[in-house]
Design an enzyme around this catalytic site. Structure first.
Site, PDB file in Angstrom:
ATOM      1  N   GLU A 349       0.842  -1.205   0.000  1.00  0.00           N
ATOM      2  CA  GLU A 349       0.000   0.000   0.000  1.00  0.00           C
ATOM      3  C   GLU A 349       0.872   1.247   0.000  1.00  0.00           C
ATOM      4  O   GLU A 349       1.717   1.415   0.888  1.00  0.00           O
ATOM      5  CB  GLU A 349      -0.897   0.041   1.237  1.00  0.00           C
ATOM      6  N   CYS A 350       0.679   2.111  -0.974  1.00  0.00           N
ATOM      7  CA  CYS A 350       1.290   3.439  -1.025  1.00  0.00           C
ATOM      8  C   CYS A 350       2.817   3.360  -0.958  1.00  0.00           C
ATOM      9  O   CYS A 350       3.466   3.176  -1.988  1.00  0.00           O
ATOM     10  CB  CYS A 350       0.706   4.327   0.072  1.00  0.00           C
TER      11      CYS A 350
END
Length: 476
Positions: A349-350
């Site tokens: 994530e990210c």
């Protein structure tokens, strides 16, 4: 089972961002903890950084309460899960008291969380540029929604004794108790950068000193007895506390009553350290409940993945700040690349997405994805409604989740041949990458809203672990 859950609690809110919510909430948590109370720390909204300071102040995990990402129905259960056995719970709000998801009314606002928790609100007011007008401001916030119970005010950035007298007189006329007065104190300011406060993991010693100073400031300026009395006015909550064990585990290890003969819990390695500080406590709890052994590693320092890694979780953080150091750890980058190339399940994530890219600001990363990332002047921020476009180790195609984007980087291309998510609100686009066992995206999600993703990922890690062991046995 629905139970009556009774814990004293306060919501610390403000008219707007920058008023001093984090200063007051963290100081209160630390001050009450130093009095010997078990204090449960919570943060309204998706923020990852403030809960790190809350955890430092209380010695307990900082937990988020997000009515958009998890749904209003989970706010009280998640609160009850985190606050179980505590003497007091303090909830720090988000933005202004009535600010929430854009165009969604009160959804995800501090006011909604306060109502769902039936908790009194303490309003932190930046009084630096006003005197009698503070009464009109507070009156407006107290009367805007009669279901929100404003129990008192803490005045922040008060300039002098005379200033304090004028503020107190005005609020006395308005019938609003003043529960604390804090003077300007730059010595306890917490440094910020492009995405907010600098996380605890990057400045642990300084953060400890800052939290101790906040506790002293709050102790000196606030009426702790009156605040505790207000917290005790919160009525019991009737709800079933959230549990990571609510669903059957995806995988049961040998000796736990199930699992394949000779099986053992799959190891899921979770990235941590200063570069990867964004995570929700419930994620690791869900992975363990699903049957995994969760092991943390630091991509800045560790040169190999934890022994027996069957799944890899790389959450959010600040890889752009540490790009040279991450790039210099070539041994780990190669290990991550090899794990992904062999079909190992990876949930990124990210920050994890950037780490898996070919490069970040020109520095070589893991090269798992044929994409390059760089810092941008534009801040991408907001809630998203998403549907899984492609089957992956994390989510079956068609799985719907609500999430949050928060970054000042871009990756090109923004999506692979098999995208991770299709956004349905506020705009329509596809985003992220699914390839082999990899699911990589900018979208931050809260797995408590859809525990099946943790079970699915653990199942994939168990299958990977079994395949590696079978291959090793065949070679012997």
């Amino acid at each position: 089972m629905v139970t009556s859950f009774d814990v004293p609690r306060l919501v610390v809110a403000a008219p707007s961002s920058g008023s001093g919510k984090t200063t007051v909430a963290t100081g209160l948590m630390a001050a009450f903890a130093e009095c010997g109370l078990a204090v449960s720390p919570h943060k309204a909204g998706p923020d990852y950084i403030d809960p790190g300071y809350h955890a430092l102040a209380t010695g307990r995990p900082g937990r988020n309460l997000d009515a958009f990402m998890c749904g209003p129905e989970l706010v009280a259960p998640l609160f009850a899960h985190g606050a179980a056995g505590c003497d007091l719970a303090v909830v720090e709000g988000v933005m202004g008291l009535y600010d929430g998801a854009a165009g969604r009314g009160e959804l995800a606002s501090t006011a909604q969380v306060a109502k769902l928790l039936r908790a009194p609100v303490v309003l932190v007011v930046d009084a630096s540029s006003q005197s009698r007008s503070v009464a009109a401001l507070v009156h407006g916030f107290a009367s805007f929604d009669p279901q929100v119970r404003l129990g008192g005010v803490i005045l922040n950035k008060v300039g002098s004794d005379r200033h304090e007298v004028m503020l107190r007189e005005a609020l006395e006329e308005a019938g609003m108790p003043v529960l604390g007065v804090l003077r300007r104190a730059p010595q306890v300011a917490t440094p910020s950068r492009h995405l907010g406060l600098v996380p605890v993991a990057e400045r642990h010693a300084d953060a400890l000193a800052a939290v101790a100073a906040l506790a002293e400031q709050v102790r000196a300026g606030c009426d702790l007895d009156a605040l505790m009395a207000l917290a005790r006015t919160a009525p019991p909550l009737s709800c079933e506390p959230w549990s990571p064990h609510a669903a059957p585990p995806a995988f049961e290890a040998r000796g736990s009553g199930g699992g394949a003969p000779g099986a053992s819990a799959p190891v899921i390695a979770v990235a941590g350290g200063p570069a990867f500080t964004f995570s929700y406590a419930e994620h690791s709890e869900l992975l363990r409940a699903a049957g995994a052994e969760v092991v943390t590693f630091d991509p800045l320092r560790d040169e190999a993945l934890p022994e027996g890694t069957g799944g890899l979780v790389i959450g959010g953080g600040f890889p752009e700040v540490y790009a040279p150091e991450l790039s210099a750890n070539g041994a780990l980058r190669q290990a991550v690349s090899a794990f992904a190339a062999a079909g190992g399940p990876v949930a990124a994530e990210c920050a994890g997405l950037l780490y898996l890219a070919r490069s970040l600001d020109g520095k070589p990363m893991c090269g798992v994805l044929d994409a390059d990332a760089r810092m941008s002047e534009r801040l991408t921020l907001g809630y998203r409604e998403a549907v899984a476009v492609s089957d992956s180790s994390l989510a079956a195609a068609g799985t719907r989740l609500r999430g949050h984007e928060f970054h000042r980087t871009v990756i090109e291309p923004g999506a692979g041949a098999a995208p991770a998510w299709g956004f349905t609100h506020p705009e329509r686009r596809v985003e992220g990458f699914v390839q082999e066992g990899v699911h990589a995206s900018y979208l931050h999600t809260h797995w408590a809203a859809e525990p099946s993703v943790a079970r699915r990922f653990t199942e994939a890690a168990a299958a990977r672990t079994a395949a590696v062991r079978e291959a090793a046995a065949a070679r012997r």
